[in-house]
Enzyme design. Structure first.
Site: not given
Ligand code: 2M8
Length: 438
Positions: A35, A37, A168, A410
Site C-alpha cells: 500500500l 510503497d 515494522d 532499501e
Molecule cells: C516491509 O514490510 C514487509 C511486511 O509488510 C516485510 O517486512 O516483508 C516494511 O519496510 C514496510 O514498510 C514496506 O511497505 C514493505 C515493502 O517495502 O517492507
C-alpha cells in the site's frame, strides 16, 4: 553524479520494477504490491508521468474489501510465496475481493495524499475524472478506519499488528510484542533461539544478510501475533485485549491527519463536501494527537490502547506530527532542536530510524537504526510546514547525496552511509525523484 543522471537512474529503477499498472518495491525481495510503497511511487512519478502515477493508485483499489479496508498487500499472480500467502488466506473472508489475494490488515493511509498530488499534475479533464473515480473509494477507506479501528471514538485509530505501522520492527512495537503473554513452546523457542531453524520459510534472509533483517525472535512473534489476529478475523472488536498487541501508533495517526486534509481538499476540488460525522472524526484526530506528546522528553510516542500508557522509546516517528501540523510552535521548535542533535537523530547520514545514542540503536538492522528515504522525505514535508526551510533544505541535500553515493538501497547506515537490504528499491527511487524536482 549530475541531478539529471540521478533522476534518469531513478526512473530506470521504477521501470524495471513495473508490473503493468503497478510497481513492486523490489523485484527479488518484495515481488508483490504494498500500500504505502505504491503511494510513494505515485508521488515520485506524479510530475514526470502523471498517467502512470494515477494507474498506480487505481491499482491499489483492486484490493479494497467491501467494508472499505484497503489491505497492506496485494499478492502478485503467479509468484510463489506460499509462506507469506498462507498467513492471510484472504478469500476465506467474504468481505475480501474474489479475484486477487490480499493481506487482511492495512498500512499508513497515504492514499488520499498521493491522489491529491497526482491530481494536481494531471490535465484538467483527466484530473476531475480521476478524483471523481477515487473519491468514494477513499471515503469508504477513511470511514472503515474510524468505524473499525476507533470504535470508541477516542480520536486515534488502533493498529493490531506492527506490519500496519510500516516501521515494522520499530522498538516500541517490538517491546510490546515481547511483553505479550505467550505459550510455553514459544518461550522455549525464543530462549533457545530455535526460530532460526525456520529461516527456510523466509524470503528475506535468503536474499540479504540475516544481521540486517528482522531478528528470528521478532519475526516469530510477529507471525504468532498474525495467527492470533486471524483467529478473530482480524477484527479489532473481537480481539481479546489480554492476548493482543493494540497500539495507537503515532506515525499512522499523524499520517491519517495529513490524509484527512488531502481528502477534504479533494472533496473541495470536486465541489463536494465530507459529511459532518466523518468531518467530526477528522477534527477529533487532530486534537487527540496531542495526547501522544510527552512534555518531559519533548517527544511524541505511540500509546498502548489497552493500558493507555505511552511507550517511551524514541524513534523517528516523533517527527511525523510536524507534517500533520498539529504541534504548537514551541513544541515544533523542540522537535527541530531534537532532530539536529549530532549524538542522536543527526549523525553523518540523518535521519536514523532510532537515535544513535540509545541502547536499542542498531545501525544495520532494518527499522532499528538505519536511515530510510521515506521517513526522511516525510520529515522534510514537516519541516516545510513550519517554514524550517534551512533544515529542510539541508536534509533534502543530504538525502539526495546519500542516494547518489550509495545507490537506491532499501535503507542505509546512518553512521557510514552504506546501503542495506534490497537494491533498486522503488520508494528510494521515487522519492529521490520528487526531492530532485522540488
Ligand atoms: C516491509 O514490510 C514487509 C511486511 O509488510 C516485510 O517486512 O516483508 C516494511 O519496510 C514496510 O514498510 C514496506 O511497505 C514493505 C515493502 O517495502 O517492507
Amino acid at each position: 553524479m549530475s541531478s539529471g543522471g540521478l533522476s534518469a537512474r531513478a526512473r530506470e529503477v521504477l521501470d524495471r520494477n513495473r508490473r503493468g499498472d503497478w510497481t513492486c518495491p523490489s523485484a527479488a525481495l518484495y515481488p508483490h504490491q504494498w500500500l504505502w510503497d505504491s503511494c510513494f511511487v505515485a508521488i515520485g512519478l506524479a510530475r514526470s508521468d502523471p498517467q502512470r502515477a494515477a494507474d498506480e493508485l487505481r491499482s491499489l483499489f483492486r484490493g479494497q474489501w467491501s467494508n472499505g479496508m484497503v489491505p497492506h498487500m496485494i499478492f502478485a499472480a503467479g509468484v510463489r510465496d506460499v509462506g507469506s500467502q498462507r498467513i492471510w488466506q484472504s478469500k476465506r473472508n467474504p468481505l475480501a475481493p474474489r479475484d486477487v489475494d490480499t493481506s487482511c490488515i492495512t498500512q499508513p493511509p497515504l492514499l488520499a495524499v498521493a491522489a491529491a498530488r497526482v491530481a494536481q499534475a494531471l490535465p484538467a479533464p483527466d484530473r476531475e475524472a480521476f478524483l471523481a473515480e477515487l473519491f468514494p473509494k477513499l471515503v469508504a477507506y477513511h470511514r472503515w478506519l474510524y468505524r473499525e479501528r476507533d470504535p470508541q471514538n477516542r480520536g486515534l485509530v488502533t493498529l493490531i499488528h506492527p506490519w500496519e505501522c510500516g516501521l515494522d520492527t520499530t522498538p516500541p512495537w517490538m517491546e510490546q510484542l515481547r511483553r505479550m503473554p505467550t505459550a510455553w513452546w514459544l518461550r522455549l523457542v525464543v530462549r533457545w533461539r530455535l526460530a532460526r531453524l525456520a529461516r527456510f520459510l523466509r524470503r528475506d534472509t535468503r536474499l540479504a544478510p540475516a544481521g540486517e533483517r528482522t531478528s528470528d525472535n521478532d519475526g516469530l512473534r510477529m507471525l504468532v501475533l498474525a495467527a492470533r489476529a486471524k483467529r478473530h478475523n482480524f477484527d479489532l472488536r473481537a480481539m481479546p485485549p489480554g492476548d493482543s498487541v493494540l497500539i495507537e501508533d503515532v506515525a499512522f495517526n499523524a499520517l491519517l491527519v495529513v490524509a484527512n486534509r488531502s481528502l477534504a481538499w479533494i472533496a473541495h476540488d470536486l465541489g463536494l463536501t465530507i459529511d459532518p460525522d466523518l468531518n467530526a472524526r477528522f477534527g477529533a484526530t487532530d486534537e487527540a494527537l496531542d495526547q501522544l506528546w510527552d512534555e518531559t522528553s519533548g517527544q511524541y510516542y505511540s500509546r498502548n490502547a489497552v493500558t493507555n500508557g505511552l511507550i517511551k522509546l524514541p524513534t523517528v516517528a516523533t517527527f511525523l506530527p510536524l507534517w500533520a501540523k498539529t504541534p504548537t510552535p514551541t513544541r515544533a521548535a523542540r522537535l527541530v532542536a531534537l532532530l539536529r542533535e549530532p549524538s542522536g537523530f543527526w549523525p553523518r547520514f540523518p535521519v536514523p530510524s532510532v537515535p544513535t545514542d540509545v541502547r536499542h540503536f542498531d545501525a544495520d538492522r532494518y527499522w532499528k537504526g538505519p536511515a530510510w528515504i521515506n521517513t526522511n522525505w516525510m520529515v522534510i514535508q514537516g519541516l516545510h510546514e513550519y517554514a524550517e526551510t534551512g533544515v529542510g533544505d539541508e536534509l533534502r541535500a543530504r538525502t539526495i547525496g546519500l542516494v547518489d553515493r550509495a545507490g537506491f538501497s532499501e535503507y542505509f547506515s546512518p553512521l557510514t552511509g552504506r546501503g542495506f537490504g534490497a537494491d533498486d528499491f522503488s520508494w528510494t527511487a521515487a522519492l529521490t525523484l520528487d526531492l530532485l524536482e522540488r
